[in-house]
Design a protein around this motif. Structure first.
Motif, PDB file in Angstrom:
ATOM      1  N   TRP A 223      63.600  67.014  30.307  1.00  0.00           N
ATOM      2  CA  TRP A 223      64.581  67.646  29.420  1.00  0.00           C
ATOM      3  C   TRP A 223      65.694  68.317  30.215  1.00  0.00           C
ATOM      4  O   TRP A 223      65.424  68.955  31.226  1.00  0.00           O
ATOM      5  CB  TRP A 223      63.901  68.731  28.582  1.00  0.00           C
ATOM      6  CG  TRP A 223      62.765  68.271  27.756  1.00  0.00           C
ATOM      7  CD1 TRP A 223      61.442  68.233  28.121  1.00  0.00           C
ATOM      8  CD2 TRP A 223      62.822  67.800  26.419  1.00  0.00           C
ATOM      9  NE1 TRP A 223      60.689  67.750  27.092  1.00  0.00           N
ATOM     10  CE2 TRP A 223      61.506  67.480  26.028  1.00  0.00           C
ATOM     11  CE3 TRP A 223      63.861  67.607  25.506  1.00  0.00           C
ATOM     12  CZ2 TRP A 223      61.198  66.982  24.769  1.00  0.00           C
ATOM     13  CZ3 TRP A 223      63.558  67.113  24.253  1.00  0.00           C
ATOM     14  CH2 TRP A 223      62.244  66.808  23.897  1.00  0.00           C
ATOM     15  N   ALA A 224      66.932  68.232  29.698  1.00  0.00           N
ATOM     16  CA  ALA A 224      68.030  69.088  30.135  1.00  0.00           C
ATOM     17  C   ALA A 224      68.007  70.268  29.174  1.00  0.00           C
ATOM     18  O   ALA A 224      68.235  70.096  27.972  1.00  0.00           O
ATOM     19  CB  ALA A 224      69.356  68.349  30.061  1.00  0.00           C
ATOM     20  N   LEU A 225      67.702  71.447  29.698  1.00  0.00           N
ATOM     21  CA  LEU A 225      67.501  72.619  28.842  1.00  0.00           C
ATOM     22  C   LEU A 225      68.463  73.742  29.190  1.00  0.00           C
ATOM     23  O   LEU A 225      68.884  73.883  30.329  1.00  0.00           O
ATOM     24  CB  LEU A 225      66.058  73.129  28.992  1.00  0.00           C
ATOM     25  CG  LEU A 225      64.941  72.171  28.593  1.00  0.00           C
ATOM     26  CD1 LEU A 225      63.583  72.780  28.930  1.00  0.00           C
ATOM     27  CD2 LEU A 225      65.033  71.800  27.121  1.00  0.00           C
ATOM     28  N   ASP A 226      68.761  74.543  28.164  1.00  0.00           N
ATOM     29  CA  ASP A 226      69.509  75.781  28.324  1.00  0.00           C
ATOM     30  C   ASP A 226      68.604  76.883  27.775  1.00  0.00           C
ATOM     31  O   ASP A 226      68.394  76.968  26.562  1.00  0.00           O
ATOM     32  CB  ASP A 226      70.823  75.714  27.547  1.00  0.00           C
ATOM     33  CG  ASP A 226      71.633  76.993  27.648  1.00  0.00           C
ATOM     34  OD1 ASP A 226      71.103  78.017  28.147  1.00  0.00           O
ATOM     35  OD2 ASP A 226      72.796  76.992  27.205  1.00  0.00           O
ATOM     36  N   LEU A 227      68.069  77.707  28.643  1.00  0.00           N
ATOM     37  CA  LEU A 227      67.084  78.704  28.240  1.00  0.00           C
ATOM     38  C   LEU A 227      67.684  79.840  27.421  1.00  0.00           C
ATOM     39  O   LEU A 227      66.955  80.739  26.997  1.00  0.00           O
ATOM     40  CB  LEU A 227      66.342  79.234  29.468  1.00  0.00           C
ATOM     41  CG  LEU A 227      65.585  78.167  30.265  1.00  0.00           C
ATOM     42  CD1 LEU A 227      64.839  78.799  31.432  1.00  0.00           C
ATOM     43  CD2 LEU A 227      64.658  77.355  29.384  1.00  0.00           C
ATOM     44  N   ASP A 228      68.992  79.786  27.165  1.00  0.00           N
ATOM     45  CA  ASP A 228      69.626  80.732  26.247  1.00  0.00           C
ATOM     46  C   ASP A 228      69.641  80.181  24.818  1.00  0.00           C
ATOM     47  O   ASP A 228      70.193  80.811  23.924  1.00  0.00           O
ATOM     48  CB  ASP A 228      71.055  81.056  26.698  1.00  0.00           C
ATOM     49  CG  ASP A 228      71.078  81.954  27.924  1.00  0.00           C
ATOM     50  OD1 ASP A 228      70.148  82.772  28.087  1.00  0.00           O
ATOM     51  OD2 ASP A 228      72.023  81.838  28.725  1.00  0.00           O
ATOM     52  N   GLU A 229      69.059  78.997  24.608  1.00  0.00           N
ATOM     53  CA  GLU A 229      68.999  78.359  23.290  1.00  0.00           C
ATOM     54  C   GLU A 229      67.550  78.340  22.796  1.00  0.00           C
ATOM     55  O   GLU A 229      66.634  78.021  23.551  1.00  0.00           O
ATOM     56  CB  GLU A 229      69.536  76.924  23.355  1.00  0.00           C
ATOM     57  CG  GLU A 229      71.017  76.843  23.620  1.00  0.00           C
ATOM     58  CD  GLU A 229      71.850  77.332  22.450  1.00  0.00           C
ATOM     59  OE1 GLU A 229      71.416  77.199  21.286  1.00  0.00           O
ATOM     60  OE2 GLU A 229      72.945  77.850  22.697  1.00  0.00           O
ATOM     61  N   GLY A 230      67.345  78.637  21.520  1.00  0.00           N
ATOM     62  CA  GLY A 230      66.008  78.765  20.953  1.00  0.00           C
ATOM     63  C   GLY A 230      65.138  77.526  21.076  1.00  0.00           C
ATOM     64  O   GLY A 230      63.978  77.608  21.511  1.00  0.00           O
ATOM     65  N   ILE A 231      65.650  76.358  20.679  1.00  0.00           N
ATOM     66  CA  ILE A 231      64.860  75.128  20.747  1.00  0.00           C
ATOM     67  C   ILE A 231      64.519  74.802  22.195  1.00  0.00           C
ATOM     68  O   ILE A 231      63.370  74.483  22.527  1.00  0.00           O
ATOM     69  CB  ILE A 231      65.606  73.966  20.061  1.00  0.00           C
ATOM     70  CG1 ILE A 231      65.665  74.209  18.539  1.00  0.00           C
ATOM     71  CG2 ILE A 231      64.943  72.622  20.357  1.00  0.00           C
ATOM     72  CD1 ILE A 231      66.533  73.229  17.774  1.00  0.00           C
ATOM     73  N   ASP A 232      65.484  74.900  23.070  1.00  0.00           N
ATOM     74  CA  ASP A 232      65.288  74.621  24.491  1.00  0.00           C
ATOM     75  C   ASP A 232      64.237  75.551  25.099  1.00  0.00           C
ATOM     76  O   ASP A 232      63.361  75.120  25.851  1.00  0.00           O
ATOM     77  CB  ASP A 232      66.602  74.775  25.261  1.00  0.00           C
ATOM     78  CG  ASP A 232      67.711  73.885  24.761  1.00  0.00           C
ATOM     79  OD1 ASP A 232      67.952  73.854  23.538  1.00  0.00           O
ATOM     80  OD2 ASP A 232      68.363  73.237  25.583  1.00  0.00           O
ATOM     81  N   PHE A 233      64.345  76.842  24.771  1.00  0.00           N
ATOM     82  CA  PHE A 233      63.413  77.831  25.320  1.00  0.00           C
ATOM     83  C   PHE A 233      61.985  77.540  24.850  1.00  0.00           C
ATOM     84  O   PHE A 233      61.034  77.650  25.633  1.00  0.00           O
ATOM     85  CB  PHE A 233      63.846  79.244  24.919  1.00  0.00           C
ATOM     86  CG  PHE A 233      63.102  80.332  25.628  1.00  0.00           C
ATOM     87  CD1 PHE A 233      63.282  80.545  26.982  1.00  0.00           C
ATOM     88  CD2 PHE A 233      62.230  81.159  24.938  1.00  0.00           C
ATOM     89  CE1 PHE A 233      62.601  81.554  27.648  1.00  0.00           C
ATOM     90  CE2 PHE A 233      61.540  82.169  25.590  1.00  0.00           C
ATOM     91  CZ  PHE A 233      61.726  82.374  26.950  1.00  0.00           C
TER      92      PHE A 233
END
Length: 196
Positions: free
Chosen positions: A42-52
């Motif tokens: 995954w390419a994730l942004d830990l400031d986003e709910g689904i990603d986190f």
């Protein structure tokens, strides 16, 4: 099963994410990263709910992912309406196997690009997934809303909806079709699962 509102889930996630992301920043890491969870990259942004959620729990809505395992088998056809970043799409693609297919629809412009990125990061299942920047509606070529709620940031923002804490994003580049039109275009004879 405990029924918790989206707003409460986001508020709880914000508390956890604040400390977690602060610790990452102290160690020189930002919120953007590549992570492998449950055999998916995954390419994730830990400031986003689904990603986190994906980063922390291995999946967004793990109980739903478990239900897919009971409902799908290799060779099945699944449709993911509102695919977002692929939180369900990629799991569906693993379950339908090399003979199956997943059709993923996401009208949000930025989110659709992230869906495509997550698809491309998983070469072993990418060819099972057909993504479209489409909003499925009651009529073909219906009026497309300029924005939709498709992000749940873990940082407080005035742009957040007061009830579900979502933030609206642009649908630039999307079009509208009916599910019937898509089924006819793809010449599908059956659908085994629709996630909506």
């Amino acid at each position: 099963m405990l029924n918790i509102s989206t707003k409460t889930k986001i508020q709880a996630a914000r508390l956890v994410a604040t400390g977690f992301n602060f610790a990452r920043k102290l160690s020189g890491q930002d919120s953007q990263l590549l992570a492998t969870r449950r055999g998916l990259t995954w390419a994730l942004d830990l400031d986003e709910g689904i990603d986190f959620a994906i980063y922390l729990m291995g999946a967004f809505e793990p109980n739903t992912i478990a239900a897919y395992k009971r409902l799908l088998k290799p060779g099945d056809i699944a449709i993911d309406i509102g695919a977002n970043i692929g939180a369900h799409t990629l799991h569906l693609a693993k379950l339908v196997g090399s003979e199956g297919r997943v059709f993923a629809f996401e009208p949000g412009a930025d989110i659709y690009q992230k869906l495509k990125k997550n698809q491309s990061l998983n070469e072993n299942i990418a060819n099972r997934i057909e993504t479209r920047q489409i909003m499925l509606m009651a009529e073909d070529n219906a009026s497309l809303p300029e924005n939709i709620y498709a992000r749940w940031p873990l940082k407080s923002t005035e742009a957040a909806h007061p009830l579900h804490c979502g933030v609206a994003i642009s649908t630039a580049g999307a079009r509208t079709l009916t599910l019937d039109t898509v089924i006819a275009q793809q010449e599908l004879t059956h659908i085994d699962l629709i996630k909506l």
